[in-house]
Design an enzyme around this catalytic site. Structure first.
Site, PDB file in Angstrom:
ATOM      1  N   HIS A  67       7.630   0.556  14.479  1.00 39.67           N
ATOM      2  CA  HIS A  67       7.610   1.974  14.106  1.00 39.67           C
ATOM      3  C   HIS A  67       7.551   2.155  12.596  1.00 39.67           C
ATOM      4  CE1 HIS A  67      12.130   1.632  13.695  1.00 39.67           C
ATOM      5  NE2 HIS A  67      11.868   2.439  12.683  1.00 39.67           N
ATOM      6  N   ASP A  97       9.113  -2.789  20.054  1.00 42.50           N
ATOM      7  CA  ASP A  97       9.093  -2.191  18.719  1.00 42.50           C
ATOM      8  C   ASP A  97       9.140  -3.249  17.619  1.00 42.50           C
ATOM      9  OD1 ASP A  97       8.927  -0.115  16.883  1.00 42.50           O
ATOM     10  OD2 ASP A  97      11.093   0.145  16.759  1.00 42.50           O
ATOM     11  N   SER A 170      15.533  -0.405   8.191  1.00 40.19           N
ATOM     12  CA  SER A 170      14.759  -0.660   9.401  1.00 40.19           C
ATOM     13  C   SER A 170      13.833  -1.858   9.200  1.00 40.19           C
ATOM     14  CB  SER A 170      13.926   0.573   9.764  1.00 40.19           C
ATOM     15  OG  SER A 170      13.164   0.340  10.922  1.00 40.19           O
TER      16      SER A 170
END
Length: 215
Positions: A67, A97, A170
């Site tokens: 993402h 992901d 992230s």
């Protein structure tokens, strides 16, 4: 417990910062652009920051969250020694992901990938990730729970940790105290809502799926 600084000094060398540039239309396209806008409205570039972890030094392979890098126009990586390099997308696994990038550089340090299936609630962990484009940040905590899910994150088998994360984490790494990666941090969902968020990580066992897709 032994001091963590020596361990941090080792594992942080494998964690990189990632700058993702995406192209965005500055204004809606006019039905009649006129001679002053022959190619439509101007476009701007939006930069998003995250992290990744080097898993193969000789081939420059980096794992991060899909993402973070999906739809990127350009990708740039900042190494722990300050070098900044262009990166290219290699492959992704949307179900978990995860994505893999490649850089060309010498002197890279790869992390050891551990078995997330061996992780248990109560295990001590280090979360290492970016900090909005600056040097990596490190936090310490435990595995709080296993087999978690959260809306907006495709992986339904997340590792939860109470280690707090800065923005830009992230794609960073969750390490056990043996210095092995047991998870890839998927903290992007709440990064726009607060300065820090509790950690959710994609299990490292899913990294093997990227190698399968490469072949």
């Amino acid at each position: 417990m032994q001091p963590l600084a020596p361990l941090v000094g080792k594992v942080i060398q494998s964690v990189v910062g990632i700058r993702v540039s995406t192209e965005a239309t500055a204004a809606a396209r006019s039905m009649d652009s006129g001679p002053e806008l022959p190619n439509g409205p101007p476009r701007t570039t939006n930069d998003v920051y995250g992290a990744g972890v080097i898993i193969k030094a000789e081939s420059g392979l980096i794992v991060t969250t899909n993402h973070l890098v999906s739809g990127a126009k350009t990708l740039a990586v900042r190494l722990s020694d300050g070098r900044q390099l262009d990166a290219r997308f290699v492959v992704a696994d949307e179900r978990y992901d995860l994505a893999m990038l490649r850089i060309s550089a010498s002197g890279l340090t790869a992390a050891r990938v551990g078995r997330s299936i061996d992780a248990e609630p109560g295990d001590f962990v280090l979360a290492v990730g970016g900090s909005s484009g600056s040097a990596p940040s490190v936090s310490f905590g435990i595995v709080s729970a296993l087999h978690r899910s959260r809306p907006g994150i495709p992986c339904q088998d997340l590792i939860q940790t109470d280690a707090l994360l800065d923005r830009g984490s992230s794609g960073g790494a969750l390490f056990n105290l043996r210095g092995e990666v047991i998870g890839i941090v998927a903290a992007g969902v709440d990064e726009t809502e607060s300065e820090r968020a509790f950690g959710l990580a994609i299990p490292s066992d899913a990294i093997d799926r990227l190698y399968i897709r490469m072949n």
